[in-house]
Design an enzyme around this catalytic site. Sequence first.
Site, PDB file in Angstrom:
ATOM      1  N   THR A   1       0.828  -1.151   0.078  1.00 45.22           N
ATOM      2  CA  THR A   1       0.065  -0.033  -0.048  1.00 45.22           C
ATOM      3  C   THR A   1       0.777   1.372   0.281  1.00 45.22           C
ATOM      4  OG1 THR A   1      -0.300   0.422   2.350  1.00 45.22           O
ATOM      5  CG2 THR A   1      -1.928  -1.297   1.035  1.00 45.22           C
ATOM      6  N   ASP A   2       1.977   1.264   0.132  1.00 42.32           N
ATOM      7  CA  ASP A   2       3.008   2.365   0.253  1.00 42.32           C
ATOM      8  C   ASP A   2       4.264   2.255  -0.381  1.00 42.32           C
ATOM      9  OD1 ASP A   2       3.610   5.047   0.722  1.00 42.32           O
ATOM     10  OD2 ASP A   2       4.411   4.638   2.844  1.00 42.32           O
TER      11      ASP A   2
END
Length: 182
Positions: A67-68
């Site tokens: 997600t990052d």
Amino acid sequence: MGGLYGLLHVPAPPQLVTLSSCVDRWSGELAELPRDAPVPRRQVEQAVALGRDLAVDAATDGRLIHTDLHYANVLAGDREPWLAIDPKPLSGDPHYEVAPMLWNRWDELAAAPRGIRDGVRLRFHTIVDVAGLDEHRARDWVVVRMLCNALWRLQDPPGVRRQLPTDDYLTRCITIAKSVQD
């Protein structure tokens, strides 16, 4: 970076929060954004519709996603050539991963000879191609993520009120969302 996606996106353990539950909540928050918010209403409505569709799509959950994943969260390693660090794991859709690569190292895009739009599009298509992702699904997730980022920028922390609700970050969010669309 695109080559890491295939290594990271293994089946998600069942205890992880699902991306579908997150995007369902975010779509509701986006829908409540005031009409006079300093973001294009058409884009807000588009992100709400896409988010609601993605929230009920079975492909939205099931894979471990970082997600990052962006330049600062990948390091050269010994056991593997590249290692992803600082994950914010969810059970989700690998197509969700593309957006951080578009908002990071923004200065390079701003200085690109052909302009920001072409720079964003080149990054987007390079990542999608190298990672073997579906362009349309990745595009939908970029639009949803960028409008959610804009929403969160506009939400004041409890007890704090911003003097001006607009800034360069909002412009960046809208620019990225527009750039990935034909």
